[in-house]
Design a protein around this motif. Structure first.
Motif, PDB file in Angstrom:
ATOM      1  N   PHE A 113      -2.829  -5.314  47.109  1.00  0.00           N
ATOM      2  CA  PHE A 113      -4.350  -5.804  47.413  1.00  0.00           C
ATOM      3  C   PHE A 113      -4.731  -4.815  47.962  1.00  0.00           C
ATOM      4  O   PHE A 113      -5.909  -5.405  47.549  1.00  0.00           O
ATOM      5  CB  PHE A 113      -4.395  -7.112  46.150  1.00  0.00           C
ATOM      6  N   GLY A 114      -4.726  -4.391  48.916  1.00  0.00           N
ATOM      7  CA  GLY A 114      -4.897  -4.148  49.996  1.00  0.00           C
ATOM      8  C   GLY A 114      -6.300  -4.426  51.048  1.00  0.00           C
ATOM      9  O   GLY A 114      -6.889  -4.344  51.416  1.00  0.00           O
ATOM     10  N   GLY A 115      -5.584  -5.538  51.089  1.00  0.00           N
ATOM     11  CA  GLY A 115      -6.745  -6.858  52.562  1.00  0.00           C
ATOM     12  C   GLY A 115      -6.421  -7.745  51.723  1.00  0.00           C
ATOM     13  O   GLY A 115      -5.228  -8.812  50.782  1.00  0.00           O
ATOM     14  N   PRO A 116      -7.380  -9.257  51.974  1.00  0.00           N
ATOM     15  CA  PRO A 116      -6.771 -10.569  51.998  1.00  0.00           C
ATOM     16  C   PRO A 116      -7.182 -10.592  49.971  1.00  0.00           C
ATOM     17  O   PRO A 116      -7.320 -10.037  49.810  1.00  0.00           O
ATOM     18  CB  PRO A 116      -8.543 -11.120  52.597  1.00  0.00           C
ATOM     19  N   THR A 117      -6.303 -11.754  50.035  1.00  0.00           N
ATOM     20  CA  THR A 117      -5.997 -12.609  48.502  1.00  0.00           C
ATOM     21  C   THR A 117      -6.940 -13.326  48.111  1.00  0.00           C
ATOM     22  O   THR A 117      -8.140 -13.805  48.632  1.00  0.00           O
ATOM     23  CB  THR A 117      -4.640 -12.611  48.273  1.00  0.00           C
ATOM     24  N   SER A 118      -7.494 -13.466  47.380  1.00  0.00           N
ATOM     25  CA  SER A 118      -8.357 -14.230  46.341  1.00  0.00           C
ATOM     26  C   SER A 118      -8.355 -15.932  46.914  1.00  0.00           C
ATOM     27  O   SER A 118      -9.140 -16.486  47.485  1.00  0.00           O
ATOM     28  CB  SER A 118      -8.585 -14.451  44.764  1.00  0.00           C
ATOM     29  N   ARG A 119      -6.753 -16.250  46.927  1.00  0.00           N
ATOM     30  CA  ARG A 119      -6.576 -17.468  48.255  1.00  0.00           C
ATOM     31  C   ARG A 119      -7.299 -17.627  49.951  1.00  0.00           C
ATOM     32  O   ARG A 119      -8.099 -18.928  49.709  1.00  0.00           O
ATOM     33  CB  ARG A 119      -5.117 -17.917  48.179  1.00  0.00           C
ATOM     34  N   GLN A 120      -6.916 -16.170  50.413  1.00  0.00           N
ATOM     35  CA  GLN A 120      -7.987 -16.256  51.571  1.00  0.00           C
ATOM     36  C   GLN A 120      -9.408 -16.466  51.380  1.00  0.00           C
ATOM     37  O   GLN A 120      -9.705 -16.911  52.150  1.00  0.00           O
ATOM     38  CB  GLN A 120      -6.979 -14.998  52.262  1.00  0.00           C
ATOM     39  N   VAL A 121      -9.642 -15.819  50.616  1.00  0.00           N
ATOM     40  CA  VAL A 121     -11.419 -14.970  50.804  1.00  0.00           C
ATOM     41  C   VAL A 121     -11.948 -16.771  49.966  1.00  0.00           C
ATOM     42  O   VAL A 121     -12.949 -17.277  50.564  1.00  0.00           O
ATOM     43  CB  VAL A 121     -11.793 -13.994  49.738  1.00  0.00           C
ATOM     44  N   TRP A 122     -11.338 -17.366  48.797  1.00  0.00           N
ATOM     45  CA  TRP A 122     -12.413 -18.166  48.144  1.00  0.00           C
ATOM     46  C   TRP A 122     -12.055 -19.699  48.824  1.00  0.00           C
ATOM     47  O   TRP A 122     -12.451 -20.490  48.482  1.00  0.00           O
ATOM     48  CB  TRP A 122     -11.953 -17.949  46.603  1.00  0.00           C
ATOM     49  N   ILE A 123     -10.529 -20.025  49.037  1.00  0.00           N
ATOM     50  CA  ILE A 123     -10.101 -20.623  49.741  1.00  0.00           C
ATOM     51  C   ILE A 123      -9.701 -21.382  50.609  1.00  0.00           C
ATOM     52  O   ILE A 123     -10.950 -22.060  51.608  1.00  0.00           O
ATOM     53  CB  ILE A 123      -8.803 -21.294  48.598  1.00  0.00           C
ATOM     54  N   ASP A 124      -8.474 -20.849  51.881  1.00  0.00           N
ATOM     55  CA  ASP A 124      -9.184 -20.452  53.135  1.00  0.00           C
ATOM     56  C   ASP A 124     -10.256 -20.296  53.480  1.00  0.00           C
ATOM     57  O   ASP A 124     -10.187 -21.872  54.849  1.00  0.00           O
ATOM     58  CB  ASP A 124      -7.326 -19.931  53.668  1.00  0.00           C
ATOM     59  N   ASP A 125     -11.208 -19.345  54.126  1.00  0.00           N
ATOM     60  CA  ASP A 125     -12.199 -18.835  54.740  1.00  0.00           C
ATOM     61  C   ASP A 125     -13.029 -19.941  54.846  1.00  0.00           C
ATOM     62  O   ASP A 125     -14.039 -20.799  55.303  1.00  0.00           O
ATOM     63  CB  ASP A 125     -12.646 -17.588  54.040  1.00  0.00           C
ATOM     64  N   VAL A 126     -13.270 -20.010  52.767  1.00  0.00           N
ATOM     65  CA  VAL A 126     -14.372 -21.475  52.870  1.00  0.00           C
ATOM     66  C   VAL A 126     -13.457 -22.865  53.041  1.00  0.00           C
ATOM     67  O   VAL A 126     -14.943 -23.361  54.471  1.00  0.00           O
ATOM     68  CB  VAL A 126     -14.652 -21.481  51.576  1.00  0.00           C
ATOM     69  N   ARG A 127     -13.153 -23.285  53.552  1.00  0.00           N
ATOM     70  CA  ARG A 127     -12.170 -24.451  53.971  1.00  0.00           C
ATOM     71  C   ARG A 127     -12.717 -24.383  55.748  1.00  0.00           C
ATOM     72  O   ARG A 127     -12.715 -25.174  56.577  1.00  0.00           O
ATOM     73  CB  ARG A 127     -10.932 -24.840  53.709  1.00  0.00           C
ATOM     74  N   THR A 128     -12.136 -22.989  56.528  1.00  0.00           N
ATOM     75  CA  THR A 128     -12.646 -23.250  57.563  1.00  0.00           C
ATOM     76  C   THR A 128     -13.800 -22.956  58.062  1.00  0.00           C
ATOM     77  O   THR A 128     -14.316 -22.980  59.670  1.00  0.00           O
ATOM     78  CB  THR A 128     -11.543 -21.510  58.047  1.00  0.00           C
ATOM     79  N   THR A 129     -14.598 -22.377  57.281  1.00  0.00           N
ATOM     80  CA  THR A 129     -15.503 -21.509  57.812  1.00  0.00           C
ATOM     81  C   THR A 129     -16.609 -23.360  57.650  1.00  0.00           C
ATOM     82  O   THR A 129     -17.797 -23.166  58.006  1.00  0.00           O
ATOM     83  CB  THR A 129     -16.473 -20.742  56.925  1.00  0.00           C
ATOM     84  N   HIS A 130     -16.703 -23.728  56.283  1.00  0.00           N
ATOM     85  CA  HIS A 130     -17.985 -24.729  56.242  1.00  0.00           C
ATOM     86  C   HIS A 130     -17.158 -26.197  55.516  1.00  0.00           C
ATOM     87  O   HIS A 130     -18.086 -26.954  56.429  1.00  0.00           O
ATOM     88  CB  HIS A 130     -18.108 -24.063  54.804  1.00  0.00           C
TER      89      HIS A 130
END
Length: 82
Positions: free
Chosen positions: A57-74
């Motif tokens: 996909f040439g970058g982060p997956t939807s799981r990384q963006v919408w699940i993992d990153d949201v959990r980490t950040t917020h």
């Protein structure tokens, strides 16, 4: 949102997601709880990805963006407080 020509652009999942995001962005503990519940629901639907998927996909997956990153950040800060 892409749809059939007779679709009303004011309706659909995209608007609902935007409204949910607006409610969560206003702050407060209740909005964090709603965000956590929404991320948990998405986590149940989203399949696991592999390193190959990130390359494909040439970058982060939807799981990384919408699940993992949201959990980490917020949500990680809230869990650390409890």
């Amino acid at each position: 949102m892409v749809g059939l020509p007779d679709d009303d652009p004011g309706e659909g999942r995209g608007d609902r997601g935007d409204q949910e995001g607006d409610r969560c962005a206003r702050g407060g503990r209740g909005s964090r709880d709603r965000l956590a519940a929404a991320v948990d629901r998405l986590d149940e639907l989203e399949p696991p990805f592999t390193g190959y998927d990130r390359k494909r996909f040439g970058g982060p997956t939807s799981r990384q963006v919408w699940i993992d990153d949201v959990r980490t950040t917020h949500l990680a800060q809230e869990r650390a407080r409890r």
